[in-house]
Write a protein that holds these residues in place. Structure first.
Motif, mmCIF file in Angstrom:
data_model
loop_
_atom_site.group_PDB
_atom_site.id
_atom_site.type_symbol
_atom_site.label_atom_id
_atom_site.label_comp_id
_atom_site.label_asym_id
_atom_site.label_seq_id
_atom_site.Cartn_x
_atom_site.Cartn_y
_atom_site.Cartn_z
ATOM 1 N N LEU A 153 0.834 -1.209 0.000
ATOM 2 C CA LEU A 153 0.000 0.000 0.000
ATOM 3 C C LEU A 153 0.867 1.257 0.000
ATOM 4 C CD1 LEU A 153 -2.908 -0.825 2.489
ATOM 5 C CD2 LEU A 153 -3.089 -0.454 0.024
ATOM 6 N N SER A 154 1.914 1.272 0.811
ATOM 7 C CA SER A 154 2.766 2.468 0.838
ATOM 8 C C SER A 154 4.210 2.183 1.232
ATOM 9 C CB SER A 154 2.174 3.526 1.786
ATOM 10 O OG SER A 154 1.853 2.947 3.020
ATOM 11 N N LEU A 155 4.422 1.250 2.163
ATOM 12 C CA LEU A 155 5.784 1.064 2.688
ATOM 13 C C LEU A 155 6.782 0.627 1.611
ATOM 14 C CD1 LEU A 155 7.886 0.800 4.921
ATOM 15 C CD2 LEU A 155 6.945 -1.453 5.477
ATOM 16 N N LEU A 156 6.495 -0.486 0.964
ATOM 17 C CA LEU A 156 7.485 -1.022 0.013
ATOM 18 C C LEU A 156 7.717 -0.077 -1.171
ATOM 19 C CD1 LEU A 156 6.699 -4.862 0.102
ATOM 20 C CD2 LEU A 156 8.272 -3.519 1.495
ATOM 21 N N PRO A 157 6.658 0.521 -1.754
ATOM 22 C CA PRO A 157 6.928 1.479 -2.834
ATOM 23 C C PRO A 157 7.821 2.635 -2.364
ATOM 24 C CG PRO A 157 4.606 0.902 -2.808
ATOM 25 C CD PRO A 157 5.217 0.273 -1.606
ATOM 26 N N ALA A 158 7.627 3.103 -1.140
ATOM 27 C CA ALA A 158 8.451 4.223 -0.646
ATOM 28 C C ALA A 158 9.910 3.798 -0.508
ATOM 29 C CB ALA A 158 7.913 4.717 0.693
ATOM 30 N N VAL A 159 10.128 2.588 -0.029
ATOM 31 C CA VAL A 159 11.519 2.109 0.105
ATOM 32 C C VAL A 159 12.142 1.954 -1.285
ATOM 33 C CG1 VAL A 159 12.966 0.176 0.872
ATOM 34 C CG2 VAL A 159 11.075 0.972 2.310
ATOM 35 N N ARG A 160 11.365 1.406 -2.213
ATOM 36 C CA ARG A 160 11.910 1.221 -3.577
ATOM 37 C C ARG A 160 12.270 2.564 -4.208
ATOM 38 N NH1 ARG A 160 7.240 -2.229 -4.466
ATOM 39 N NH2 ARG A 160 7.837 -4.265 -3.671
ATOM 40 N N ARG A 161 11.484 3.588 -3.913
ATOM 41 C CA ARG A 161 11.745 4.905 -4.509
ATOM 42 C C ARG A 161 13.010 5.562 -3.966
ATOM 43 N NH1 ARG A 161 6.146 5.730 -4.005
ATOM 44 N NH2 ARG A 161 6.471 6.801 -2.030
ATOM 45 N N SER A 162 13.446 5.138 -2.801
ATOM 46 C CA SER A 162 14.561 5.853 -2.164
ATOM 47 C C SER A 162 15.899 5.448 -2.795
ATOM 48 C CB SER A 162 14.581 5.548 -0.661
ATOM 49 O OG SER A 162 14.914 4.204 -0.459
ATOM 50 N N ASP A 163 16.880 6.379 -2.754
ATOM 51 C CA ASP A 163 18.225 6.089 -3.298
ATOM 52 C C ASP A 163 18.879 4.981 -2.498
ATOM 53 O OD1 ASP A 163 17.885 8.171 -4.942
ATOM 54 O OD2 ASP A 163 18.966 9.622 -3.673
ATOM 55 N N ALA A 164 19.818 4.322 -3.159
ATOM 56 C CA ALA A 164 20.537 3.238 -2.479
ATOM 57 C C ALA A 164 21.325 3.786 -1.290
ATOM 58 C CB ALA A 164 21.472 2.545 -3.471
ATOM 59 N N ASP A 165 21.716 5.062 -1.332
ATOM 60 C CA ASP A 165 22.506 5.638 -0.239
ATOM 61 C C ASP A 165 21.659 6.059 0.949
ATOM 62 O OD1 ASP A 165 24.829 5.319 -1.487
ATOM 63 O OD2 ASP A 165 25.057 7.394 -2.184
ATOM 64 N N THR A 166 20.367 6.075 0.756
ATOM 65 C CA THR A 166 19.479 6.498 1.847
ATOM 66 C C THR A 166 19.359 5.378 2.878
ATOM 67 O OG1 THR A 166 18.225 7.934 0.403
ATOM 68 C CG2 THR A 166 17.095 7.180 2.383
ATOM 69 N N LEU A 167 19.469 5.754 4.144
ATOM 70 C CA LEU A 167 19.286 4.747 5.195
ATOM 71 C C LEU A 167 17.805 4.413 5.321
ATOM 72 C CD1 LEU A 167 21.367 5.951 8.293
ATOM 73 C CD2 LEU A 167 21.948 4.210 6.624
ATOM 74 N N VAL A 168 17.510 3.134 5.470
ATOM 75 C CA VAL A 168 16.121 2.736 5.741
ATOM 76 C C VAL A 168 16.078 2.304 7.207
ATOM 77 C CG1 VAL A 168 14.224 1.222 5.089
ATOM 78 C CG2 VAL A 168 15.878 1.959 3.362
ATOM 79 N N ILE A 169 15.214 2.965 7.950
ATOM 80 C CA ILE A 169 15.169 2.706 9.398
ATOM 81 C C ILE A 169 13.825 2.096 9.769
ATOM 82 C CG2 ILE A 169 15.264 3.767 11.696
ATOM 83 C CD1 ILE A 169 17.910 4.129 10.316
ATOM 84 N N ALA A 170 13.870 1.027 10.533
ATOM 85 C CA ALA A 170 12.639 0.422 11.066
ATOM 86 C C ALA A 170 13.005 -0.281 12.363
ATOM 87 C CB ALA A 170 12.054 -0.563 10.063
#
Ligand SMILES: Cc1cc2nc3c(=O)[nH]c(=O)nc-3n(C[C@H](O)[C@H](O)[C@H](O)COP(=O)(O)OP(=O)(O)OC[C@H]3O[C@@H](n4cnc5c(N)ncnc54)[C@H](O)[C@@H]3O)c2cc1C
Ligand code: SF4
Ligand code: SF4
Length: 1006
Positions: free
Chosen positions: A933-950
């Motif tokens: 719905l929103s989480l995975l598309p947002a992660v996919r959109r982010s640059d590889a250098d962006t930290l993903v925090i959860a």
């Protein structure tokens, strides 16, 4: 409430035919029918069946089949009506799931065509990019459908400028009960003398309008907020060009079945300002409204003393109240100006102050009445005021007592010059009947929302309701006002039409109904031929409403009723439908995925209420149907926080699971999930063997068959080097003390997080305790896995061990800090529902998320970490439980301690993993859909250098599975920042996982 045998027989044939000819859902079982037996009124009528059509053709086929079977038909949108107009004992046709498209948009002419099931907020999201909106901004915009809004002739808070639904409806396509599909729009008074059905009907209606023009002019109140009865005034010669759609608007599904609506659109508001007018007495405020509207504001909203007091008691609203409320006003009128040009708005604010001065108000001037204006120009403060007003109402609605605020005189409208007298006399009526009411909302329209507190389970309060209704409506008539100024007629108001409009107009209403629907198929019993509003057999709580013996596992004593209060907790759902919102916040992820009434908090609460009150047959609480109702509830606890009345479905689900376990025992899957903390130490020791399941296709398939664990999912990898520190205390001896809770998930699968947290705390100068269990047994656990399997006694045992171990620390004020939200927050939630003793309360009061602790310490000036930049940007997914317990903001704040890090929150609902939910074969697909719905598309959109925090173990797992990106716990980001190093993605986009042995984050010299 119960069906007759002949009905059932008839029903089964009808069901057969509908199921054969409709590809959408067809429900005739008690559980599903029960979920459609209520709207947001206090009534309940069990329908014979429910159809959820996929297409307009199917909807009309369902109408025809049901009509031929002699059944009534009621169209339904969001089901948020307050007057009982959306319920009936025939077939309910739910248009909200499939018939919800924006069909066409004409930007230049500012019009659009929509299907009737589209939700207002959804429509406005689509219009926004074109600079347009549909401005009938009802409070229920997040779930009200255009079809339902048209059905009720809904009005928004800004109706002073934009008018009601009727003013913004250009045309409608709708079918008569006999199936004739017609276009209802502007018509000439010279209708062709043709045999065509539409011409005949329109001719007859226009003739009725001409014949009754004088009577209509005499009897229809001249207030903008008149939504009661049929809009006969749309038919009179004076109102040319006559628009036939306007007769359908407000007809509550009784005249025709709307398939699409053509709407008039407006440019979005670009600039606005608020003037918060203060008054020393409520009467003065009401009296001033008639003068303030002369400045042509877009809205004037009332906030009374009770709401201000409620707001002051809530931490999040205190700042805005302190910033915008001066002294101790009895009432505020919030005046909103929204001209194109901001300088015009500022000029209007100046005029407002002058006007208040002219009306005799002044701050602290003995010659004047106390009062004045506080200007609010800054958009953030405007939003905060709007939030306060809405949430203040939520607090009023969340009374846990048996008496509730009841909607039946809640939207009467009177001409503004009478508003002050009207409200004064209304309060006197309430007092006479031993109750009170709080007033708020649309002062500019003379339409105040007011709900007296009554307990409709008691005959005496039902009598009081009737008396209050009669006396109030008589008074409204005296003022030539409207007894139905916003919410429509339904069952609660229709009976009073004769008193309000007179018998001749009632005869006209009947004539209209008979002309459109001679067979009384479409939603009969509303507007004309209505039952008595106090017919208790139609109530949600009829005289024979009883809850049988109810064994519960949690303490529900904050609520009244059976099951130690579970009854009261379940009955908190008033069906307002906020859980059906499609965006914003978290609630309710399962509904957002399926759009089924079964899968929304409201549907679940209604099912529970019907089950515990015996309306769904014996043992309904532990039945398969109840399990199905709860199946997609991911226990995200969002409803606990976001539902206006605080319905806590996650906790109720545990009651259902516990009842189920008691009746049907434990499945292998439940054993595997629940007892994880028991077998984890053993499996860790034989990690390579235990991990074989992930490597072998055969074992995956076997696990799915035997235990229901999806073959498509990797299970978390077991490892031998679990978190098992060889000391119970770390850090400087003179440091402030803190306990670090090593939860089962991080300890077993991701020790790096605990290592990192320990490292950060020690670097911050804290004395960190990781005490061994007081009973010298297995590592400590919060009992979460047992709770999710309904094994409440086992969960209690785990919590007892934890409490015994941590009590010596908590008793001397040492905080208990944890990393896994679902585990740590169990100490602030379920622990208190399982143990009400002081010891448990002490532990709970000291339980903090890692980030909450750091932010608190930083604010107290006790935290200093030598942090270095590690990345430019981090995107953060909040765990649902963090959001539910107000523990998410500290996550963002803790990340902002890292120099140069731009922190962006992902607007996500639940990740869909939710403990074991994402691993189960039969919920795997729903889990993926929630994440998409929103989480995975947002992660996919982010640059590889962006930290993903959860912070959630499950969230990180879902992100990894869905995007192949490694998400980090905040503790790890901070630990890296201590070193100024960052894990870099390898060329395949995967981050290298450092094993603790390879690269220990905890230095050996600690
Ligand atoms: C907390 C709360 C706040 C509210 N605030 C407001 C407010 O600010 N302003 C306001 O006006 N109302 C308000 N309401 C009332 C209600 O939310 C609105 O009237 C809303 O527009 C109803 O939309 P719905 O989709 O839920 O309609 P439903 O309740 O589903 O239906 C409403 C009526 O329309 C009929 N209908 C639905 N679809 C069709 C169709 N396709 N063809 C023919 N008839 C149809 C139904 O049979 C029913 O009679 C509020 C309600 C609550 C609980
Ligand atoms: S569960 Fe809460 S949000 Fe949903 S309808 Fe009931 S009261 Fe409203
Ligand atoms: S706990 Fe979450 S999924 Fe379950 S009903 Fe509440 S909001 Fe919906």
């Amino acid at each position: 409430m119960t069906e007759t045998a002949s009905n059932t027989l008839h029903g089964s044939k009808l069901q057969e035919r509908l199921s054969r000819e409709i590809t959408g859902e067809v429900f005739f079982d008690a559980f599903n029918r029960g979920r459609y037996a209520t709207d947001a009124s206090f009534y309940q009528i069990m329908p014979a069946g429910v159809v959820v059509p996929r297409t307009v053709e199917e909807a009309l086929r369902a109408l025809a089949i049901s009509r031929d079977a002699g059944r009534k038909v009621t169209p339904r949108g969001g089901g948020t009506s307050q007057c009982g107009q959306t319920i009936n004992d025939g077939i309910i046709i739910d248009l909200s799931k499939h018939l919800n498209r924006l069909l066409s948009l004409d930007v230049e002419n500012r019009t659009c065509l929509v299907e009737s099931g589209i939700v207002l907020d959804d429509l406005n999201r689509q219009l926004k990019k074109h600079g347009l909106w549909f401005p009938v901004d009802v409070s229920t915009a997040s779930r009200a459908t255009i079809g339902g809004m048209a059905g009720n002739n809904s009005c928004g808070g800004r109706s002073l400028r934009y008018g009601t639904m009727r003013d913004n409806t250009l045309s409608m396509d709708a079918a008569l009960a006999d199936g004739t599909l017609m276009h209802f729009g502007e018509v000439s008074r010279d209708q062709p003398d043709s045999d065509e059905k539409a011409s005949q009907l329109f001719r007859d209606m226009l003739a009725l309008g001409a014949r009754e023009a004088d009577e209509i002019a005499d009897k229809f109140p001249r207030v903008q907020r008149r939504v009661g009865g049929y809009n006969l005034d749309a038919l009179v010669p004076r109102n040319v060009p006559n628009n036939m759609a306007h007769l359908l608007v407000g007809s509550e599904g009784t005249l025709a079945f709307t398939t699409q609506v053509e709407l008039k659109l407006w440019p979005v508001i670009k600039n606005k300002v608020l003037g918060v007018c203060h008054f020393g007495s409520f009467y003065e405020a009401m009296d001033a409204a008639q003068h303030l509207v002369k400045l042509r504001p877009i809205a004037v909203e009332l906030v009374d003393r009770t709401m201000i007091a409620l707001g002051r008691d809530i931490a999040m609203f205190r700042p805005v109240i302190e910033a915008t409320v001066k002294g101790d006003p009895d009432a505020l009128l919030i005046v909103e100006f929204a001209e194109e040009d901001q300088s015009d708005n500022l000029h209007k604010l100046k005029q407002l102050s002058e006007l208040m001065g002219d009306l005799g108000f002044g701050w602290n001037n003995p010659q004047r009445k106390w009062g004045g204006v506080v200007d609010v120009v800054e958009p953030a403060t405007q939003t905060a005021i709007a939030d306060f007003r809405t949430s203040g109402l939520n607090v009023m609605m969340s009374m846990k007592q048996e008496g509730k605020t009841v909607s039946f005189v809640e939207d009467c409208a009177v001409p503004l010059p009478h508003l002050a007298d009207y409200t004064q006399r209304l309060n006197a009526i309430f007092a006479k009947h031993g109750t009170r009411g709080t007033m708020y909302a649309h002062a500019s329209e003379g339409c105040l929302h007011v709900r007296p507190v009554l307990n409709l389970k008691l005959e005496k309060d039902v009598k009081a309701m009737r008396a209050i209704a009669e006396e109030t409506f008589a008074m409204v008539r005296e003022y030539k006002g409207s007894h139905s100024g916003e919410h429509g007629d339904g069952i609660v108001r229709s009976e009073f039409h004769e008193t309000m409009f007179g018998s001749r107009i009632i005869a006209d209403f009947k004539e209209v109904k008979a002309r459109f629907d001679p067979g009384h198929t479409l939603n009969p019993g509303k507007i004309v031929d209505a039952p008595k509003m106090d017919d208790r057999s139609l109530f949600r709580y009829p005289p024979n409403y009883r809850i049988g013996e109810l064994k519960t596992v949690f303490d529900w004593s904050a609520y009244p009723g059976a099951g130690g209060g579970l009854q009261g907790a379940v009955e908190m759902c008033n069906n307002n439908g906020a859980c059906r919102k499609l965006e914003g916040g978290v609630m309710c992820p399962s509904y957002r995925t399926t759009r089924n009434e079964k899968d929304v908090t409201r549907g679940r609460a209604n099912t529970l209420r019907l089950a515990i009150s015996g309306q769904l047959g014996p043992d309904a609480l532990s039945s398969d149907e109840m399990m199905d109702t709860m199946k997609l509830c991911v226990s995200c606890k969002a409803c606990r926080h976001e539902c206006p009345t605080g319905v806590d479905m996650a906790k109720m689900k545990i009651e259902v699971l516990a009842a189920r376990r008691e009746k049907h025992g434990l499945s292998l899957r439940d054993r595997l999930v629940g007892f994880l903390p028991h077998y984890a130490p053993l499996f860790s020791r034989v990690a390579p063997l235990a991990n074989w399941r992930n490597k072998s296709k055969l074992l995956r398939a076997l696990f799915e068959r035997v235990a229901g664990i999806s073959a498509k999912r990797d299970l978390p990898e077991w490892r031998r080097d679990v978190f098992a520190p060889d000391s119970e205390v770390f850090g400087p001896t003179d440091g402030h003390e803190v306990v670090l809770f090593a939860d089962t998930f991080n300890r077993t699968y991701e020790r790096e997080n605990l290592d990192a947290a320990l490292r950060v705390l020690v670097a911050g100068g804290y004395r960190v305790h990781i005490p061994q269990p007081a009973d010298h047994g297995r590592p400590l656990c919060c009992g979460r896995t047992f709770l999710s399997a309904g094994l409440v006694d086992h969960a209690r045992t785990e919590l007892d061990r934890l409490v015994a171990t941590y009590l010596p620390f908590a008793a001397r004020g040492v905080p208990i800090v944890g990393l896994e939200p679902s585990c740590l927050l169990t100490l602030r939630d379920e622990l208190l529902s399982l143990r009400s003793d002081e010891t448990a309360k002490t532990i709970s009061a000291h339980a903090l998320m890692f980030e909450e602790f750091l932010v608190r310490e930083a604010a107290a000036g006790r935290l200093s970490l030598p942090l270095s930049p590690i990345a430019d940007k981090a995107i953060v997914h909040g765990h649902c439980h963090q959001k539910s317990f107000g523990a998410f903001k500290p996550v963002e704040q803790a990340l902002r301690l890292i120099p140069g890090l731009n922190v962006e929150t992902i607007e996500s609902s639940c990740c869909g993993m939710a403990g074991a939910f994402g691993y189960d074969a039969d919920t795997y697909q729903a889990s993926i859909e929630m994440a998409e719905l929103s989480l995975l598309p947002a992660v996919r959109r982010s640059d590889a250098d962006t930290l993903v925090i959860a912070d959630g173990t499950s969230c990180r797992h879902q992100i990894k599975d869905g995007t192949n990106r490694t998400a980090l716990h905040v503790a790890r980001a901070l630990a890296m920042s201590l070193d100024g190093t960052l894990l870099r993605p390898n060329p395949h986009g995967e981050e290298k996982q450092t094993s603790a042995a390879e690269n220990p984050i905890v230095p050996s010299n600690l």
